[in-house]
Design an enzyme around this catalytic site. Structure first.
Site, PDB file in Angstrom:
ATOM      1  N   THR A  14       1.883  -8.394   8.969  1.00  0.00           N
ATOM      2  CA  THR A  14       0.893  -9.096   8.139  1.00  0.00           C
ATOM      3  C   THR A  14       1.175 -10.577   7.926  1.00  0.00           C
ATOM      4  O   THR A  14       0.452 -11.235   7.173  1.00  0.00           O
ATOM      5  CB  THR A  14       0.791  -8.414   6.766  1.00  0.00           C
ATOM      6  OG1 THR A  14       2.081  -8.432   6.135  1.00  0.00           O
ATOM      7  CG2 THR A  14       0.304  -6.978   6.896  1.00  0.00           C
ATOM      8  N   ILE A  47       6.807   3.145  14.968  1.00  0.00           N
ATOM      9  CA  ILE A  47       5.508   3.555  15.508  1.00  0.00           C
ATOM     10  C   ILE A  47       5.199   2.901  16.855  1.00  0.00           C
ATOM     11  O   ILE A  47       4.298   3.349  17.566  1.00  0.00           O
ATOM     12  CB  ILE A  47       4.360   3.277  14.513  1.00  0.00           C
ATOM     13  CG1 ILE A  47       4.194   1.772  14.257  1.00  0.00           C
ATOM     14  CG2 ILE A  47       4.566   4.041  13.220  1.00  0.00           C
ATOM     15  CD1 ILE A  47       2.928   1.428  13.470  1.00  0.00           C
ATOM     16  N   TYR A  55      -3.275 -12.690  14.126  1.00  0.00           N
ATOM     17  CA  TYR A  55      -3.228 -11.517  13.245  1.00  0.00           C
ATOM     18  C   TYR A  55      -4.522 -10.720  13.355  1.00  0.00           C
ATOM     19  O   TYR A  55      -4.507  -9.501  13.556  1.00  0.00           O
ATOM     20  CB  TYR A  55      -2.986 -11.968  11.802  1.00  0.00           C
ATOM     21  CG  TYR A  55      -3.206 -10.873  10.783  1.00  0.00           C
ATOM     22  CD1 TYR A  55      -2.354  -9.781  10.708  1.00  0.00           C
ATOM     23  CD2 TYR A  55      -4.280 -10.945   9.885  1.00  0.00           C
ATOM     24  CE1 TYR A  55      -2.555  -8.773   9.773  1.00  0.00           C
ATOM     25  CE2 TYR A  55      -4.486  -9.938   8.949  1.00  0.00           C
ATOM     26  CZ  TYR A  55      -3.624  -8.860   8.892  1.00  0.00           C
ATOM     27  OH  TYR A  55      -3.845  -7.871   7.977  1.00  0.00           O
ATOM     28  N   LEU A  57       0.823  -1.203   0.000  1.00  0.00           N
ATOM     29  CA  LEU A  57       0.000   0.000   0.000  1.00  0.00           C
ATOM     30  C   LEU A  57       0.859   1.254   0.000  1.00  0.00           C
ATOM     31  O   LEU A  57       0.567   2.225  -0.692  1.00  0.00           O
ATOM     32  CB  LEU A  57      -0.941  -0.006   1.209  1.00  0.00           C
ATOM     33  CG  LEU A  57      -1.818   1.228   1.403  1.00  0.00           C
ATOM     34  CD1 LEU A  57      -2.640   1.525   0.161  1.00  0.00           C
ATOM     35  CD2 LEU A  57      -2.725   1.049   2.616  1.00  0.00           C
ATOM     36  N   THR A  67      -8.335  -4.912   8.489  1.00  0.00           N
ATOM     37  CA  THR A  67      -8.485  -6.138   7.701  1.00  0.00           C
ATOM     38  C   THR A  67      -9.831  -6.817   7.877  1.00  0.00           C
ATOM     39  O   THR A  67     -10.506  -6.634   8.905  1.00  0.00           O
ATOM     40  CB  THR A  67      -7.374  -7.139   8.098  1.00  0.00           C
ATOM     41  OG1 THR A  67      -7.565  -8.389   7.437  1.00  0.00           O
ATOM     42  CG2 THR A  67      -7.407  -7.410   9.595  1.00  0.00           C
TER      43      THR A  67
END
Length: 287
Positions: free
Chosen positions: A61, A36, A124, A12, A100
């Site tokens: 991911t 982050i 996840y 992305l 997601t």
């Protein structure tokens, strides 16, 4: 507009950089430039640069690997977004956070709505849901975009995996009982920019491919297009297989099709994934 982009080297992130408006200012960061998960670092970076908007495309991911790396997945997918939300609110920046379809358990038989019950079936999904909750708890104006089955000419994804496997395997088995909506990363990037331009209100939005399919049918389409574009000279024989016959460390939802009725009210359309797949494979071929 000045925009801070995290996860700039992911699928992305790359697509976002490709179409970023030339008259805007982009602060594109990866984990080395901005961790982050470090709250102080995030605060200091945002305080220094004062972006008008923050787009969080950073994520852990690796779905199967997350089962053994819960702490790392949670830090990236939940703590990181929380830090961005706190800084965005403090310094009056818009925040777009990408999530997601795996926040759902897949037991529904009709497209999931934004307010449907979440119940992730793997680590996840758990950590991504925790990220959604943390950003909205700390900054209710955050835009959360849930998307699914992301592919592009960048990074690692199902399209590139299928093309790679086809070079060495004459036969392949592909799961046929998991349904979802493939989504081109470039369309997600375009939608995020349009939402920023139009000052869309905060909340959860679903954005994905315009048609649902299975991994098996998705694979078939990939090979058909690759053959048409002379990227492949021989397509492997592919056979459908169910999830139980293809055990993986992390369980996947069998049905994660999402409704886009909410986002369509803003004249934003879903990703035409079959059309974009043709373009994507052409780009992979040229690379």
């Amino acid at each position: 507009m000045k925009v801070l982009l995290t996860g700039a080297n992911g699928q992305l992130g790359h697509c976002f950089k490709d179409i970023f408006p030339s008259d805007w200012q982009l602060l594109a960061t990866d984990s080395l430039q901005l961790d982050i998960t470090d709250g102080l670092a995030v605060n200091n970076f945002v305080a220094l640069h004062r972006p008008d908007a923050i787009v969080n495309a950073a994520a852990y991911t690796a779905v199967d690997k997350a089962e053994d790396e819960y702490e790392l997945a949670y830090k990236v997918n939940a703590i990181g977004p929380k830090n961005l939300a706190i800084a965005a609110k403090k310094y009056h920046a818009k925040l777009v956070h990408v999530s997601t379809d795996y926040v759902f358990d897949g037991t529904k038989s009709s497209p999931y709505l934004e307010n449907d019950l979440t119940n992730p079936v793997n680590v996840y999904g758990e950590t991504k849901l925790a990220g959604e909750l943390s950003v909205l708890d700390n900054y209710s104006s955050t835009i959360v975009i849930r998307t699914s089955w992301v592919f592009s000419e960048y990074g690692n994804n199902f399209v590139k995996t299928m093309l790679k496997l086809s070079q060495t395997r004459p036969e392949l088995t592909i799961i046929d009982d998991q349904l979802g909506c493939p989504t081109y990363a470039g369309d997600i990037a375009k939608t995020i920019l349009e939402m920023l331009m139009n000052d869309i209100q905060g909340g959860i939005y679903h954005y994905c491919g315009n048609e649902s399919t299975s991994w098996f049918l998705f694979g078939q389409k990939i090979f058909d297009i690759a053959l048409d574009q002379n990227l492949l000279f021989q397509v492997p024989v592919i056979s459908p297989i169910n999830s139980q016959s293809f055990p993986s460390k992390a369980k996947r939802p069998l049905y994660s099709v999402m409704s886009m009725d909410k986002i369509k009210k803003y004249n934003l359309s879903g990703s035409n994934w079959e059309e974009q797949l043709i373009s994507c494979i052409s780009k992979i071929r040229s690379i």
